[in-house]
Design an enzyme around this catalytic site. Sequence first.
Site, short mmCIF file in Angstrom:
data_model
loop_
_atom_site.label_atom_id
_atom_site.label_comp_id
_atom_site.label_asym_id
_atom_site.label_seq_id
_atom_site.Cartn_x
_atom_site.Cartn_y
_atom_site.Cartn_z
N GLU A 71 -35.01 69.45 70.29
CA GLU A 71 -35.32 69.43 71.72
C GLU A 71 -36.45 70.41 72.05
O GLU A 71 -36.79 70.63 73.20
CB GLU A 71 -34.07 69.76 72.53
CG GLU A 71 -33.10 68.61 72.64
CD GLU A 71 -32.55 68.15 71.29
OE1 GLU A 71 -32.08 69.01 70.52
OE2 GLU A 71 -32.61 66.94 71.00
N ASN A 127 -32.94 63.45 65.83
CA ASN A 127 -33.80 62.68 66.72
C ASN A 127 -35.27 63.08 66.62
O ASN A 127 -35.59 64.21 66.29
CB ASN A 127 -33.33 62.89 68.16
CG ASN A 127 -33.43 64.35 68.58
OD1 ASN A 127 -32.66 65.18 68.12
ND2 ASN A 127 -34.40 64.69 69.43
N ASP A 165 -31.89 59.59 71.61
CA ASP A 165 -31.39 60.81 70.96
C ASP A 165 -30.26 60.49 69.97
O ASP A 165 -29.33 61.25 69.82
CB ASP A 165 -30.91 61.84 72.00
CG ASP A 165 -30.56 63.18 71.37
OD1 ASP A 165 -31.26 63.61 70.44
OD2 ASP A 165 -29.55 63.78 71.79
#
Lengths: 595, 595
Positions: free
Chosen positions: B193, B277, B319
């Site tokens: 992220e 991801n 994700d």
Amino acid sequence: MKNLYATMVAGCMAISCLCVQAQESGKTTNDDGQWTMPARNHAATRYSGMDQINAGNVKQLQVAWTFSTGLVHGHEAAPLVVNDTMYIVTPYPNYLYALDLKQEGAPIKWVYKPHPDRASQGVACCDLVNRGAVFVDGKIIFNTLDVHTVAVDAESGKEVWKTKLGDINLGETMTMAPLAVKDKVFVGNSGGELGVRGWLTALDVKTGKQAWRAYSTGSDKDVLIGPDFKPPYPQDQGKDLGVSTWPPGQWKMGGGGVWGWLSYDPETNLIFYGTANPGPWNPAQRPGDNKWTSSVFARDADTGAAKWAVQYNPHDLHDYDGVNENVLLDLDINGQKRKIMMHPDRNGFMYMMERQTGRIISAPQFAYTTSIKSINLENGLPELVQDKEPRQGQLVKDICPASPGGKDWQPSAWSPRTRLLYVPHNHLCMDVTASEVSYIAGTPYVGMEVTMKKGPGDYGGVFSAWDPVAGKEAWSIKEHYPVWSGALVTAGDVVFYGTMDRWFKAVDAKTGKELWRFRTGSGIIGQPITYRGPDGKQYVAVLSGVGGWSGAVVAGGLDTKVPYGALGFVNAMKDLPKDTATGGMLYVFAIPDAK
Amino acid sequence: MKNLYATMVAGCMAISCLCVQAQESGKTTNDDGQWTMPARNHAATRYSGMDQINAGNVKQLQVAWTFSTGLVHGHEAAPLVVNDTMYIVTPYPNYLYALDLKQEGAPIKWVYKPHPDRASQGVACCDLVNRGAVFVDGKIIFNTLDVHTVAVDAESGKEVWKTKLGDINLGETMTMAPLAVKDKVFVGNSGGELGVRGWLTALDVKTGKQAWRAYSTGSDKDVLIGPDFKPPYPQDQGKDLGVSTWPPGQWKMGGGGVWGWLSYDPETNLIFYGTANPGPWNPAQRPGDNKWTSSVFARDADTGAAKWAVQYNPHDLHDYDGVNENVLLDLDINGQKRKIMMHPDRNGFMYMMERQTGRIISAPQFAYTTSIKSINLENGLPELVQDKEPRQGQLVKDICPASPGGKDWQPSAWSPRTRLLYVPHNHLCMDVTASEVSYIAGTPYVGMEVTMKKGPGDYGGVFSAWDPVAGKEAWSIKEHYPVWSGALVTAGDVVFYGTMDRWFKAVDAKTGKELWRFRTGSGIIGQPITYRGPDGKQYVAVLSGVGGWSGAVVAGGLDTKVPYGALGFVNAMKDLPKDTATGGMLYVFAIPDAK
């Protein structure tokens, strides 16, 4: 033999009588299955008449359920149990949890968050503890660290009122558990290490409005000393002693906080409570008796008017606060029925006092002391050992008890069955060097460099059973650390207490023999209670979660290489981090049903 | 019927064989009484052959002792038990506790504190968790949040080595549990992220020196793709796909962290693990397959050379990391002995793959999905539902599973007795709006506004038993919250798991019937284990302490009125604060001796 036997029977009857009275004085306390105030009743006996769990079967005790507070400061509170709901007040930020005992595993019913001022953390002397709440008139009432008292509706969790009582910018905080009597709730402040001026305040239970405030220092008017005031000893008699026993103006920053326990006698309508140490610690900066610090007051519960006071430690030298519990008992002493109170003082002596007059009946030593030889029963004064007086710029060694006293706040329990007082206490000494300190509002005002250590024999605590009539210890158990938890005793003749190295113990009330123990997650400094669940079974509950002054080395993550940390307590507790981490967790125990 | 019976017997034999092999591959794992790695063995079965505690007597289970970590972030780790010592690695600040099981109540033997960089807290995406340590060669090896791997002497607690593996200033952290094989330990990074570039690194167990590193994106050289690489499907075949399937240079910040589970097959000397991801979440910013994110790799354990890879979710839209566990089993499928691995993917499908080749044997749906119709067994590709693709500036609703997937990191357990895989998982959907995001090193790089919610039926989690041979669920239990704990299954035919609303449960491995439950202090997201104590008794241990991505609303004290908190997870967990506070606590259970 015949006389002794008669004395014992009379004693028992008198005690039973007292206990019933005490329970009847609170509306909800005559149900043994509930626990509506930390000390169980107004007499502060911490005795439960429940006996499902007893000396014979306590070894079968198991954990029924647990609850985490999610907080890592010291958990000193007693849970309350009212109408099948358990209430837990946490250390700062002083959450109040209501747990529904009627449901399996006691889910959270509601949580009330008072959001105290964050800055209050910076002025608390000794970790961010809270010693509990009180149930009265459908409300749970407790104090927040930032000097507010809050009343929350016990059913809904809604705030009923919130009253600001002091100022954190002056170093004031609140950590004590209120006592409720009739339409009033009594609360007091902390901050003796920051030059706070101590007070006890009565608030109206319905509205939170102040009914009266009694300061611990200052003029008689401020102290609520009037014509009814009849102190038993000459040194406590005179006008405006709260001013005249201080250097000019020093009483304004003179300490005498009211952060300990209160008791109440419905027969005389008197409340009893002690005041904390004078400020600063350095005695050279405050010649005089420093009244009314390190004292005990009896006051009218309605008006606050002082009835009597005794200063245990005039011109206190060693931080010997007078705030410890006063357990109200009706005992037969030498063939005479006496209405007494038992007060194990920080100074290491066990005061038995007549509660109508304040006269000391006896005051034998209960903890190891080098600083005081004895208590003079003629004038109530301690006979000091001169060379243990702190001196500016000089190291004075081996003062015992150390500042936390022979016993600190950790409250005793009394069993009318064994006629013994169960006393969790300390075994600590210290080396000190006094130094001049200046007063700056809201900052430490101590003037003493302290290094504490475990007492002779290299242990830090004792759990003992005290026989008030005989004036001596019946049995005792040495513990490695100060026994910083409260005590609980039941009609099952079991005494419960916890240790800082994570044991929750049940011992035989008669002999002190260990019957059972359980390893909790963190060290225990909370107050055990017992209650009847909705299923009719007896449960025992206690919070673990090390911290407080004694556990500040862990709760505050203090450096064990700096002995002066936590006002010198760190040096005596250097090994604590090896035994426990922090972590607030409620444990509820029961004897499992057969499966 | 005869054929089916034969199949079952053959299946059982094959499984038994696999399990013995798996246990023998680790030196210490052939003793059922120990627990030397989080997944129990290299095959990652989380199965214990102990059966003292069984479906018949588990209802007698009680708490034997407890231990508080004093920390309030999510406790996802599995305790380890080696040579009568229990090892617990905590969330940040990543303490390693050794508890002495030979002594009553398991006192602290030592604690090792790695003192990770405080700033690492600021770059962790989803609470400050750690999933556990591994025992190998007399050392306990684990990762710290600030991207170091540490080896500590298991006996003395002294640091043996500490290796820096990455840079928190780039957004890298480490939360995964290492896997050890022979003389190497494998560790990977987190940070998908924050535009981190994922890698798996092999360190020398003796010295901590890097043996090799395989990146998840970039050139074949960086990904350790060489002549031995034989991916089964066309879309995974080609040169430098880790560069060419990205917009120019985007692979450098393309995610593919390796923060999940590894397995190892000693027969082929292959390790298996998935990648996370791609970054950013906004798929419009990264046209292409984005290899090798959301993929699984098989690599030679000695050299790291890739043997095969399958990209579960090319150009991942939601994700759907590929990091979940791969449980290695030898099963009889349609009369054929197959060496397989079971992988319940974030995308909601249960991949059964041939572990020598990577070919997908079957991939039925195990969780509720709206975003993917099915997995095409011809080419291994998911058949996407087009209108569930996120679009910039547009709200796309009801994407299921939500970002944490049909199942996140919470690991499954496999019983060779019931031939069922026990799968803790999620039941979550989400609404999303994509937006353009710029890359700034060490800051969030997501580009997606997410609001999660519980799935149809308004529950958030499921604990199910999956029959791999039948390709369907055997039974399942709905839970109000995602089942974010690991699973444990034993030869006593009991399955253990925990819930975020504070229940530790034992269910019948064959039927899913609840046999016992206990209310822990905080919600459970840890991995239960079982071990034999020095007294010969079987114990079950689990950490409670809610947090992690799913519990961030509590562990991070997030505002429940801000639905986008914790990458949108807050909205699905708004009610969690009513059920649990934080608080890291180990519970150890046993059946009490008769008293």
